[in-house]
Design a protein around this motif. Sequence first.
Motif, short mmCIF file in Angstrom:
data_model
loop_
_atom_site.label_atom_id
_atom_site.label_comp_id
_atom_site.label_asym_id
_atom_site.label_seq_id
_atom_site.Cartn_x
_atom_site.Cartn_y
_atom_site.Cartn_z
N SER A 64 0.81 -1.22 0.00
CA SER A 64 0.00 0.00 0.00
C SER A 64 0.84 1.27 0.00
O SER A 64 0.29 2.37 -0.13
CB SER A 64 -0.93 0.00 1.20
N ALA A 65 2.16 1.14 0.15
CA ALA A 65 3.03 2.32 0.24
C ALA A 65 3.30 2.95 -1.12
O ALA A 65 3.68 4.13 -1.19
CB ALA A 65 4.35 1.94 0.90
N PHE A 66 3.12 2.20 -2.19
CA PHE A 66 3.43 2.71 -3.53
C PHE A 66 2.33 3.65 -4.02
O PHE A 66 1.15 3.40 -3.80
CB PHE A 66 3.59 1.56 -4.52
N GLU A 67 2.74 4.70 -4.72
CA GLU A 67 1.77 5.58 -5.38
C GLU A 67 1.13 4.84 -6.56
O GLU A 67 1.66 3.83 -7.05
CB GLU A 67 2.47 6.85 -5.87
N ALA A 68 0.02 5.36 -7.02
CA ALA A 68 -0.71 4.73 -8.12
C ALA A 68 0.20 4.57 -9.34
O ALA A 68 0.88 5.51 -9.75
CB ALA A 68 -1.93 5.57 -8.48
N ASN A 69 0.22 3.36 -9.88
CA ASN A 69 0.91 3.04 -11.13
C ASN A 69 2.43 3.18 -11.05
O ASN A 69 3.10 3.25 -12.09
CB ASN A 69 0.38 3.91 -12.28
N ARG A 109 12.74 9.92 -8.82
CA ARG A 109 11.37 9.74 -9.30
C ARG A 109 11.31 9.77 -10.83
O ARG A 109 10.51 9.05 -11.43
CB ARG A 109 10.47 10.81 -8.69
N VAL A 110 12.14 10.60 -11.44
CA VAL A 110 12.17 10.65 -12.91
C VAL A 110 12.56 9.29 -13.46
O VAL A 110 11.92 8.78 -14.40
CB VAL A 110 13.14 11.74 -13.40
N ARG A 111 13.59 8.69 -12.91
CA ARG A 111 14.01 7.36 -13.38
C ARG A 111 12.90 6.35 -13.14
O ARG A 111 12.60 5.49 -13.99
CB ARG A 111 15.29 6.94 -12.68
N ALA A 112 12.24 6.44 -11.99
CA ALA A 112 11.22 5.46 -11.63
C ALA A 112 10.03 5.48 -12.56
O ALA A 112 9.43 4.43 -12.84
CB ALA A 112 10.76 5.69 -10.19
N GLY A 151 9.66 7.26 -18.19
CA GLY A 151 9.19 8.03 -19.33
C GLY A 151 7.71 8.37 -19.32
O GLY A 151 7.23 9.10 -20.20
N ASN A 152 6.97 7.85 -18.36
CA ASN A 152 5.54 8.13 -18.27
C ASN A 152 5.33 9.33 -17.36
O ASN A 152 5.29 9.21 -16.13
CB ASN A 152 4.81 6.91 -17.73
N ASN A 153 5.16 10.50 -17.94
CA ASN A 153 5.06 11.73 -17.16
C ASN A 153 3.70 11.94 -16.51
O ASN A 153 3.47 12.97 -15.87
CB ASN A 153 5.41 12.93 -18.04
N THR A 154 2.81 10.98 -16.66
CA THR A 154 1.50 11.09 -16.01
C THR A 154 1.51 10.48 -14.61
O THR A 154 0.50 10.54 -13.91
CB THR A 154 0.41 10.40 -16.85
#
Length: 507
Positions: free
Chosen positions: A323-328, A418-421, A424-427
């Motif tokens: 549950s700690a991860f942000e959506a997607n 966070r950019v690496r994580a 490439g999906n900037n949403t």
Amino acid sequence: MKILKYKTSYAIVFLFALITVFAGCKKDFLDRQSQGEYDQDNYPYPEGSGPYDQFINGAYAVLRSYNVTVMPFVTVASIRSDDADKGSTPADGGDQIQMDNFSITASNGVANAFWIGHYDMINKCNFVLERVAKDPNLNTPEGLKLGARAEARFLRAYAYFMLVRSYGAVPLVDTVITKTAAEANIPQSAAPLVYQFIESDLIFAAANLPATYDSKFVGRATRGAALGLLAKVYLYQSKWASAMSAANLVMTSGQYDLSTAYSKIFNEEGENSKESIFEVQATATASNPTIYGSQYTSVQGIRGTGQWDLGWGFNVPSTSLESAFEANDPRKARSILYAGGTSLYGEAIPAGLPNPRYNNKVYTNPARRSQIGNRFGWWNNVRLLRYADVVLMYAEAANELGGADNTTKALAALNSVRVRAREGNNTILPAITTTVQADLKEAIRRERRVELAMEHERFFDIVRWGIAADVLQAQGKNFVKGKHELLPIPQIQIDLSKGVLKQNNYY
């Protein structure tokens, strides 16, 4: 599964035992020479190295041993955290059950094995230092001596860091113990003195280790490894400026970056990438599937039957971590493997396994299993220090120091991870923008948790942040503040010391 109840005194494990190994191996990313291994072509030491390598490799061999980076390591550093549950089957692993629910006793076999393994490693490092100091060969170049001492002191510092953050006050031993048990019976030094000793070793190592090695020495300790570990040692003492400075030296060294995709870091081909600062080298061949490897992956692999018997099934991701991860967040899928789901390689994972989740960072390539004729992943390296860890340490230290400039630096470091994580999906995973120190602190802490999920930092992090009791009690754990931050000093070691060693509070 059985954990041996070792009865060896820590004085006895200081006796030197040199292991020399000979094996030929195919040199590619799946099949390489591990730390602590020689083959027939490069013994007694490879060209470009030195006469002390056969002794240094004894310490590297202990680094990948069961007691140092396998079950005791996984239990002490991960199962105790809110990121992981014991796993396996409900009744399996009595010592692990104690660690998971904080019913730990001083007779816990894992606590004793962890102690023994690290002191064995320390003694091998001390032997290297003694060997260099007493080298009768007046022609040995001073540079080779400095390099050997630096490597030994780095490995010794790592061992003491694991001991001090696990047990608190521990005996400081900086010579080879070869005399009587009474002379080896050394009392504990307080944690601040142990940290001071570790700092001294790492400062020396950073000044004398090379930035890189020839490819034949992949995995050996470098200047970046010493500086990265030093940054963490400073962080644990709230020496924020020193931690930030040491981390910055790693970040500006030009040796590491975040270019390796998160999805690739933990694959076999992701070993020793630009993300890697220090990892334990392991290898396997069809003829030698285990002897030069590590059982780290095996003890965490899927516990099933037939082709799905991939290990013992310990150390499984918790619902709290889930549950700690942000959506997607793509890191969730790379960290958690679900029963009934699909593997990294398109395999259908069976439902109804003993646990609903497994550590996906140790999942092995089925082609590699077939090639070796072994399902248990002994060839997988153990990642001990990653570049993203150092970047997040830099962010934490900068934020703790405060001020507009440091806040800007903290945000830049945090957001680079966070950019690496987001791949490439900037949403997804939007940039953190808060400049409120307390809010940024929480953002950095959350990022450390998900970036380093199942990588054995979480328990030690929540202890040093002073939130372990709140976090673990909220998960229903029997954590007692003021007691369970540390392991008990193994009772058998206290008994063998005839009371010279003193027990930690409330055990």
